[in-house]
Design a protein around this motif. Structure first.
Motif, PDB file in Angstrom:
ATOM      1  N   GLU A 188       0.474  -1.427  -0.217  1.00 24.87           N
ATOM      2  CA  GLU A 188       0.112  -0.112  -0.653  1.00 24.87           C
ATOM      3  C   GLU A 188       0.936   1.406   0.511  1.00 24.87           C
ATOM      4  O   GLU A 188       0.822   2.448  -0.350  1.00 24.87           O
ATOM      5  N   ALA A 189       2.119   1.519   0.164  1.00 25.14           N
ATOM      6  CA  ALA A 189       3.202   1.959   1.037  1.00 25.14           C
ATOM      7  C   ALA A 189       3.337   3.156  -1.216  1.00 25.14           C
ATOM      8  O   ALA A 189       3.612   3.638  -0.904  1.00 25.14           O
ATOM      9  N   ARG A 190       3.962   2.165  -1.382  1.00 24.39           N
ATOM     10  CA  ARG A 190       4.005   2.025  -2.780  1.00 24.39           C
ATOM     11  C   ARG A 190       2.821   2.546  -3.447  1.00 24.39           C
ATOM     12  O   ARG A 190       3.868   2.777  -5.017  1.00 24.39           O
ATOM     13  N   LEU A 191       1.800   2.467  -3.542  1.00 23.44           N
ATOM     14  CA  LEU A 191       0.743   2.437  -4.201  1.00 23.44           C
ATOM     15  C   LEU A 191       0.339   4.313  -4.009  1.00 23.44           C
ATOM     16  O   LEU A 191       0.204   4.894  -4.814  1.00 23.44           O
ATOM     17  N   PHE A 192       0.658   4.661  -2.785  1.00 26.66           N
ATOM     18  CA  PHE A 192       0.805   5.861  -2.240  1.00 26.66           C
ATOM     19  C   PHE A 192       1.494   6.613  -3.304  1.00 26.66           C
ATOM     20  O   PHE A 192       1.834   7.564  -3.378  1.00 26.66           O
ATOM     21  N   ASP A 193       2.936   5.794  -2.949  1.00 30.17           N
ATOM     22  CA  ASP A 193       4.048   6.765  -3.574  1.00 30.17           C
ATOM     23  C   ASP A 193       4.008   6.790  -5.239  1.00 30.17           C
ATOM     24  O   ASP A 193       3.676   7.961  -5.331  1.00 30.17           O
ATOM     25  N   GLU A 194       3.323   5.974  -5.615  1.00 31.18           N
ATOM     26  CA  GLU A 194       2.352   5.790  -7.079  1.00 31.18           C
ATOM     27  C   GLU A 194       2.018   7.278  -7.321  1.00 31.18           C
ATOM     28  O   GLU A 194       2.116   7.693  -8.522  1.00 31.18           O
TER      29      GLU A 194
END
Length: 256
Positions: free
Chosen positions: A225-231
């Motif tokens: 989920e952190a990567r999705l926020f990042d993206e």
């Protein structure tokens, strides 16, 4: 100041306002913090307040101190002018597109499939999810009162069900996902979605205030989920937002 946020019904209140757990966010921000400032000669201004938390605290006391029902009414981001910034370490899910290893918006079942690109865990996350939910169902019935992880997320994120308890995001026996509840989660508790949707009015309040960091092999798969926020935010819609993400040592420069 360290904030403890127990709840008599659902084990934890996540230091926020929600329909099932109550107005804890308002109590902390508008009652406890001013009381501490006045009692211990604090400055009493938002410029002097920063917040930090890890895991549950990374979600509750950091990122989503900004994403809260104001007086239990659906006005998002009620508190960003009360704090000068937050540092969130491995926060609980801040993007509902990767709830652990589950995409609750595009999957039909939480226990038989995995979100595309999700890290393959051992044991498989769908097996863990199924068994964990069976345990919670056995100890907490259909009222989400087990005191375990999935039930407290449900108590915070979900609307109130017809029985007066949190409306399930999925059937705990079969894993079938409830699309209506999933959409409610996205509109009310998905940090990425809310920032993208409301950036025009939020930019001055949030710019430079949110910093998230997480490892690449989180024990609860929170890096997804952190990567999705990042993206979506840092490298996506608003690369000059001043919102920073650090994953395994890589940190996006903070632009003020």
């Amino acid at each position: 100041m360290t904030v403890q946020h127990a709840n008599p019904l659902y084990d934890d209140n996540y230091a926020t306002n929600s329909l099932n757990v109550g107005p804890y966010g308002d109590a902390i921000t508008y009652e406890l913090v001013p009381h501490v400032d006045s009692t211990f000669r604090g400055i009493g201004e938002s410029s002097a307040r920063v917040i930090f938390g890890g895991s549950l605290g990374g979600w509750a006391l950091s990122c989503c101190s900004f994403l809260s029902f104001k007086n239990l009414l659906p006005s998002r981001f009620s508190n960003p002018d009360e704090y000068n910034g937050c540092w969130a370490s491995c926060p609980d899910p801040i993007d509902s597109g990767r709830y652990i290893n589950i995409d609750i918006h595009n999957q039909d079942n939480a226990t038989t499939t995995r979100a595309p690109g999700a890290r393959l865990p051992s044991p498989p996350s769908e097996t863990h999810t199924l068994e964990a939910n069976w345990l919670e169902l056995a100890t907490g019935d259909h009222k989400s009162r087990s005191g375990e992880q999935y039930d407290i997320w449900l108590a915070v994120y979900a609307p109130v069900g017809s029985n007066g308890y949190p409306e399930p995001i999925w059937n705990k026996e079969t894993g079938e996902i409830n699309r209506t509840v999933a959409e409610y989660w996205r509109e009310h508790w998905d940090l990425s979605h809310n920032i993208v949707r409301d950036w025009k009015k939020l930019s001055k309040l949030l710019r430079g205030k949110i910093r998230v960091y997480v490892g690449t092999a989180d024990s609860f798969y929170l890096e997804g989920e952190a990567r999705l926020f990042d993206e979506a935010i840092v490298y996506g819609s608003f690369p000059g937002s001043g919102l920073a993400m650090s994953i395994a040592g890589r940190e996006v420069p903070v632009i003020q």
